[in-house]
Design a protein around this motif. Structure first.
Motif, mmCIF file in Angstrom:
data_model
loop_
_atom_site.group_PDB
_atom_site.id
_atom_site.type_symbol
_atom_site.label_atom_id
_atom_site.label_comp_id
_atom_site.label_asym_id
_atom_site.label_seq_id
_atom_site.Cartn_x
_atom_site.Cartn_y
_atom_site.Cartn_z
ATOM 1 N N GLU A 1 1.881 7.532 0.714
ATOM 2 C CA GLU A 1 1.579 8.762 0.118
ATOM 3 C C GLU A 1 0.445 8.650 -0.588
ATOM 4 O O GLU A 1 0.433 7.844 -1.721
ATOM 5 C CB GLU A 1 2.427 9.685 -0.551
ATOM 6 N N SER A 2 -0.772 9.360 -0.506
ATOM 7 C CA SER A 2 -2.039 9.241 -1.183
ATOM 8 C C SER A 2 -2.674 10.732 -1.061
ATOM 9 O O SER A 2 -2.465 11.106 -0.093
ATOM 10 C CB SER A 2 -2.746 8.136 -1.012
ATOM 11 N N THR A 3 -3.406 10.992 -2.123
ATOM 12 C CA THR A 3 -4.272 12.398 -2.247
ATOM 13 C C THR A 3 -5.300 11.948 -2.658
ATOM 14 O O THR A 3 -5.619 11.424 -3.507
ATOM 15 C CB THR A 3 -3.429 13.474 -2.907
ATOM 16 N N ARG B 1 2.406 6.455 -9.684
ATOM 17 C CA ARG B 1 2.735 7.733 -9.123
ATOM 18 C C ARG B 1 2.922 8.995 -10.324
ATOM 19 O O ARG B 1 2.334 9.877 -10.382
ATOM 20 C CB ARG B 1 3.714 7.613 -8.288
ATOM 21 N N ILE C 1 -2.130 7.904 -5.734
ATOM 22 C CA ILE C 1 -0.683 7.760 -5.389
ATOM 23 C C ILE C 1 -0.183 8.935 -5.450
ATOM 24 O O ILE C 1 0.024 9.682 -6.313
ATOM 25 C CB ILE C 1 0.160 6.494 -6.117
ATOM 26 N N TRP D 1 -8.750 8.218 -4.298
ATOM 27 C CA TRP D 1 -7.481 8.323 -3.877
ATOM 28 C C TRP D 1 -6.462 8.120 -4.839
ATOM 29 O O TRP D 1 -6.469 7.149 -5.504
ATOM 30 C CB TRP D 1 -7.294 7.446 -2.748
ATOM 31 N N ARG E 1 0.860 -1.188 -0.012
ATOM 32 C CA ARG E 1 -0.116 0.146 -0.040
ATOM 33 C C ARG E 1 0.882 1.121 0.230
ATOM 34 O O ARG E 1 1.683 1.376 0.703
ATOM 35 C CB ARG E 1 -0.847 0.040 1.176
ATOM 36 N N GLU F 1 -4.467 5.681 -9.504
ATOM 37 C CA GLU F 1 -4.312 4.940 -8.332
ATOM 38 C C GLU F 1 -3.440 3.617 -8.643
ATOM 39 O O GLU F 1 -3.015 3.041 -7.662
ATOM 40 C CB GLU F 1 -5.823 4.034 -8.320
#
Length: 119
Positions: free
Chosen positions: A74-76, A99, A84, A82, A71, A96
């Motif tokens: 960092e995620s936003t 990045r 990465i 969500w 997992r 997802e």
């Protein structure tokens, strides 16, 4: 079978093998993470399998194609989903699954190529 449960076959993409059948109470989407038998997998693809009963097709089960993953730390949250990494960077893929092209393994906070998105 409960009305909200979904019979699901989990299939590892490489090497191709079935990890088993599980019953899920949520609809997994590509990009979601699934914990199974103490390991974490990223969902790459979801396929529905139907069966003809009494002249109607009914959902019989779902096949999830997954790969082993960890997992992301960092995620936003962007538009209700969500992604990465840091979505305030120009180079963020807003995905997802990946990045960015410059620093795909991260982390974003120490990336020397970080450039904020212009509004």
């Amino acid at each position: 079978m409960e009305p909200d449960s979904l019979p699901t076959e989990v299939i590892l993409t490489h090497p191709r093998q079935s990890l088993g059948n599980v019953t899920l109470d949520w609809m997994p989407q590509p990009g979601n993470y699934l914990d199974l038998k103490g390991k974490t997998y990223a969902v790459l693809e979801r396929r529905h399998r139907y069966q003809l009963r009494s002249g109607r097709y009914r959902l019989q089960k779902v096949a999830l194609y997954v790969q082993s993953a960890s997992r992301p730390v960092e995620s936003t949250l962007v538009d209700g989903r969500w992604v990465i990494g840091d979505a305030t960077c120009v180079y963020n893929a807003r995905s997802e699954l990946i990045r960015c092209a410059i620093n795909p393994s991260g982390p974003c906070d120490r990336c020397r190529d970080y450039q904020p998105v212009e509004t």
